[in-house]
Design an enzyme around this catalytic site. Structure first.
Site, PDB file in Angstrom:
ATOM      1  N   TYR A   1       0.839  -1.193   0.000  1.00  0.00           N
ATOM      2  CA  TYR A   1       0.000   0.000   0.000  1.00  0.00           C
ATOM      3  C   TYR A   1       0.879   1.250   0.000  1.00  0.00           C
ATOM      4  CZ  TYR A   1      -4.056  -2.966   1.131  1.00  0.00           C
ATOM      5  OH  TYR A   1      -5.054  -3.914   1.097  1.00  0.00           O
TER       6      TYR A   1
ATOM      7  N   VAL B   1     -17.727   3.134  -7.250  1.00  0.00           N
ATOM      8  CA  VAL B   1     -18.594   2.895  -6.097  1.00  0.00           C
ATOM      9  C   VAL B   1     -20.049   2.935  -6.553  1.00  0.00           C
ATOM     10  CG1 VAL B   1     -19.330   3.840  -3.865  1.00  0.00           C
ATOM     11  CG2 VAL B   1     -16.908   3.870  -4.503  1.00  0.00           C
ATOM     12  N   PHE B   2     -20.848   1.957  -6.109  1.00  0.00           N
ATOM     13  CA  PHE B   2     -22.242   1.908  -6.557  1.00  0.00           C
ATOM     14  C   PHE B   2     -23.141   2.887  -5.804  1.00  0.00           C
ATOM     15  CE2 PHE B   2     -21.828  -1.664  -3.484  1.00  0.00           C
ATOM     16  CZ  PHE B   2     -22.769  -1.280  -2.539  1.00  0.00           C
TER      17      PHE B   2
ATOM     18  N   GLY C   1     -18.028  -4.117 -10.279  1.00  0.00           N
ATOM     19  CA  GLY C   1     -17.097  -4.502 -11.329  1.00  0.00           C
ATOM     20  C   GLY C   1     -15.700  -4.713 -10.786  1.00  0.00           C
TER      21      GLY C   1
ATOM     22  N   SER D   1     -13.268  -3.884  -0.174  1.00  0.00           N
ATOM     23  CA  SER D   1     -13.937  -3.073  -1.210  1.00  0.00           C
ATOM     24  C   SER D   1     -15.436  -3.346  -1.237  1.00  0.00           C
ATOM     25  CB  SER D   1     -13.317  -3.337  -2.578  1.00  0.00           C
ATOM     26  OG  SER D   1     -12.012  -2.818  -2.643  1.00  0.00           O
ATOM     27  N   PRO D   2     -16.121  -3.167  -0.116  1.00  0.00           N
ATOM     28  CA  PRO D   2     -17.535  -3.546  -0.025  1.00  0.00           C
ATOM     29  C   PRO D   2     -18.500  -2.676  -0.815  1.00  0.00           C
ATOM     30  CG  PRO D   2     -16.848  -2.381   1.952  1.00  0.00           C
ATOM     31  CD  PRO D   2     -15.610  -2.616   1.154  1.00  0.00           C
TER      32      PRO D   2
END
Length: 305
Positions: free
Chosen positions: A52, A225-226, A220, A215-216
């Site tokens: 990271y 982000v949805f 895709g 990555s909740p």
């Protein structure tokens, strides 16, 4: 915030953890604000990896937390290793070197958990086990885990270890729900019935390993982000309705959806926005009804038989 026993260990950690991937590049002051907000909100588990920010995330975390009034024994620090530039490496030498590098950058004497980041096709279980044994014997790592591992790969590694692996990081969320979809479409000749992971979620429960959802909120392959995305109108309408009903944000509801699963999943939130961290954690005690959980699942584009 609800505390979870992490695997079979004696770690009792917050159900929400802070993923520190994006901490690289933050000023020490900003990182300090992020960590303090997390602690004040009930988060006591911090997830890192040696890659990271090429180690910068761990270094910034160390500088910031030194200025915060918190005891080392009151927090849990996890890091991951095994990903190198253009290849994976589970060699004994690299695992030990990576762990020691993380310890130096984090400014701590030990890691609570060290996890293997992504499966190495050339993994030799005995070599990994020896690396883990040396790190534990030296007091540098308390427990070990994996990330993105299938059940058979976990078994292959576990048979060479005396200690139990305690975590497996897997992507899971309203737009990555294949682990539950395949369970509900067994023996069906449809897309949702395809078992891509060896029933890994049930396997984790059987082995008493904690699933850490990464990555909740993504859809895709890191497409975005949805939450509030125009391509997910029905899902966001559903999220917003529940958010209004419970008095929290839609991101909080998306997190509560994960927490509602009986596997006692630990969700890793990667936000470096203190306000958003507070918004998410304010929903940590919400327990969605069974009907609400399935309504969100279907609003995400999944169907029931």
């Amino acid at each position: 915030m609800k505390l979870l026993q992490i695997g079979t260990s004696n770690i009792m950690a917050s159900q929400l953890a802070l993923g520190c991937m994006r901490m690289a590049g933050l000023s020490k002051e900003r990182a300090k604000e992020v960590i303090e907000t997390s602690l004040e909100s009930g988060i006591n588990f911090f997830d890192h990896a040696d890659i990271y920010g090429d180690g910068e995330s761990e270094a910034i975390f160390s500088k910031a937390i030194k200025e915060i009034d918190v005891k080392r024994e009151d927090i849990f620090i996890q890091s991951k290793c095994g990903i190198r530039k253009s290849f994976y490496d589970f060699s004994k030498e690299h695992i030990i070197q990576s762990a020691e590098g993380s310890l130096t950058r984090l400014g701590t004497d030990y890691l609570d958990v060290l996890a293997l980041h992504r499966p190495d096709a050339l993994m030799e279980p005995e070599e990994v086990s020896e690396a883990f044994y040396q790190l534990k014997k030296a007091g540098k790592v308390r427990y070990f885990g994996v990330s993105n591992f299938a059940p058979t790969t976990v078994e292959l590694l576990q048979q060479s270890m005396s200690d139990k692996l305690i975590v497996n990081q897997l992507q899971f969320g309203l737009q990555h729900a294949g682990m539950v979809s395949s369970q509900m479409n067994v023996n069906m000749e449809n897309e949702l019935g395809i078992n891509r992971d060896g029933a890994v979620l049930d396997y984790m429960r059987l082995k008493k390993m904690t699933v850490q959802a990464w990555s909740p909120y993504q859809f895709g392959y890191f497409d975005g982000v949805f939450i509030d995305h125009p391509n997910f109108k029905e899902l966001n309408e559903c999220l917003n309705n529940f958010a209004e009903s419970y008095g929290v944000t839609s991101t909080g509801i998306a997190t509560a959806w994960i927490s509602r699963h009986p596997a006692n999943i630990q969700t890793i939130i990667g936000s470096m926005n203190p306000s958003r961290i507070r918004d998410i954690t304010q929903a940590s005690d919400i327990r969605l009804t069974r009907k609400e959980w399935y309504e969100l699942y279907q609003a995400s584009g999944f169907t029931l038989l």
